[in-house]
Scaffold this active site. Structure first.
Site, PDB file in Angstrom:
ATOM      1  N   ALA A  65       3.003  79.951  46.450  1.00 43.68           N
ATOM      2  CA  ALA A  65       3.489  81.269  46.076  1.00 43.68           C
ATOM      3  C   ALA A  65       3.927  81.240  44.615  1.00 43.68           C
ATOM      4  O   ALA A  65       4.248  80.182  44.061  1.00 43.68           O
ATOM      5  CB  ALA A  65       4.646  81.688  46.976  1.00 43.68           C
ATOM      6  N   GLY A 109       2.287  78.501  50.254  1.00 44.87           N
ATOM      7  CA  GLY A 109       1.657  79.715  50.740  1.00 44.87           C
ATOM      8  C   GLY A 109       0.148  79.617  50.790  1.00 44.87           C
ATOM      9  O   GLY A 109      -0.489  80.284  51.617  1.00 44.87           O
ATOM     10  N   GLU A 112      -0.613  77.922  54.024  1.00 45.73           N
ATOM     11  CA  GLU A 112      -0.328  78.885  55.091  1.00 45.73           C
ATOM     12  C   GLU A 112      -1.408  79.961  55.172  1.00 45.73           C
ATOM     13  O   GLU A 112      -1.800  80.382  56.268  1.00 45.73           O
ATOM     14  CB  GLU A 112       1.047  79.502  54.856  1.00 45.73           C
ATOM     15  CG  GLU A 112       2.174  78.486  55.030  1.00 45.73           C
ATOM     16  CD  GLU A 112       3.512  78.988  54.522  1.00 45.73           C
ATOM     17  OE1 GLU A 112       4.468  79.009  55.298  1.00 45.73           O
ATOM     18  OE2 GLU A 112       3.590  79.367  53.329  1.00 45.73           O
ATOM     19  N   GLU A 132       7.720  73.292  49.915  1.00 47.67           N
ATOM     20  CA  GLU A 132       8.810  74.230  49.624  1.00 47.67           C
ATOM     21  C   GLU A 132      10.178  73.554  49.580  1.00 47.67           C
ATOM     22  O   GLU A 132      11.084  74.014  48.879  1.00 47.67           O
ATOM     23  CB  GLU A 132       8.827  75.358  50.664  1.00 47.67           C
ATOM     24  CG  GLU A 132       7.668  76.339  50.564  1.00 47.67           C
ATOM     25  CD  GLU A 132       6.464  75.925  51.409  1.00 47.67           C
ATOM     26  OE1 GLU A 132       5.596  76.783  51.645  1.00 47.67           O
ATOM     27  OE2 GLU A 132       6.393  74.743  51.828  1.00 47.67           O
TER      28      GLU A 132
END
Length: 258
Positions: A65, A109, A112, A132
């Site tokens: 992200a 992300g 994911e 993360e």
């Protein structure tokens, strides 16, 4: 809708969606997720599209992200706007098969997002991770849930707690990806798989996707009943008659999604 962070190409019943933020290694931000959700919804409603391939660049599928976008946000902001939630829900509503073609980094992300697809084909350079924890947070769009279901508790805990990366070979051994190919063969392999899916009855492929996903949500006995009833229901389709007749006549079935 004109897209700035993704490229969408539709050809031969395949929607190829390419993440396109090269200067940021395809890092996921609000705009990319909004555009991706819109493109996926459009592919779902496009009668010409029978399968979707999601990919990035050779260097990075998506490196996580966008930290610059997130760093100054408060709890109240991310909670009230449900950061990434509506877009993820929109992608999860897509009933047509989605293949992730992953090369290079698929981190945070990005990992994911790849796991939201129905299966992953990886190049030998692919690296998966949920780092993360290094940022003082944790995965928020499936890294503790989908990853655990894919590779088991031990490896998911290891990756989420230490932030270590998993290479393509380990990802295949662990069940995270379905196949690993040389980088130059990645799109050929992914598009080949997509074309095979596109040749099938779309009623069947959507039913298969729904049934496999159901297995993660219900007890085995309930899942088996669901599977059997969906199997029974396909006998109401013209495609079932065509498929079985074509098999007996030793010819290629001509499915019409009816």
């Amino acid at each position: 809708m004109a897209y700035e962070t993704i490229i969408v190409e539709v050809e031969d019943h395949i929607a190829k969606v390419t993440l396109n933020r090269p200067d940021a290694l395809n890092a996921i931000n609000d705009q990319l997720m909004t555009e991706l959700a819109d493109a996926m919804a459009a592919a779902q409603t496009d009668s010409k599209v029978r399968c979707i391939v999601l990919t990035g660049s050779e260097k990075a599928f998506a490196a996580g992200a966008d930290i610059a976008m997130m760093k100054d946000k408060t709890y109240v902001e991310v909670f009230t706007e449900d950061l990434f939630g509506p877009e993820i829900d929109a992608i999860n509503r897509v009933r047509k098969p989605i293949i992730a073609a992953v090369s290079g980094y698929a981190l945070g992300g990005g990992c994911e997002l790849a796991m939201m697809c129905d299966f992953i084909i990886a190049s030998e350079t692919a690296k998966f991770g949920q780092p993360e924890v290094n940022l003082g947070v944790m995965a928020g769009i499936g890294g503790t849930q989908r990853l655990t279901k894919a590779v088991g508790k031990a490896k998911a805990m290891d990756m989420n707690l230490t932030g270590r990366f998993m290479d393509a070979a380990e990802a295949e051994r662990s069940g995270l990806v379905s196949r690993v190919v040389p980088p130059k063969k990645l799109m050929e392999e992914a598009m080949g798989a997509a074309h095979k899916i596109a040749e099938k009855s779309m009623i069947s492929t959507m039913a298969i996707k729904e049934a496999v996903n159901k297995s993660f949500e219900v007890p085995l006995r309930e899942g088996l009943v669901f599977e059997r009833r969906v199997f029974h229901s396909l006998f109401a389709t013209e495609d079932q008659k065509e498929g079985m007749e074509a098999f007996l006549e030793k010819r290629t079935a001509q499915f019409r999604d009816k």
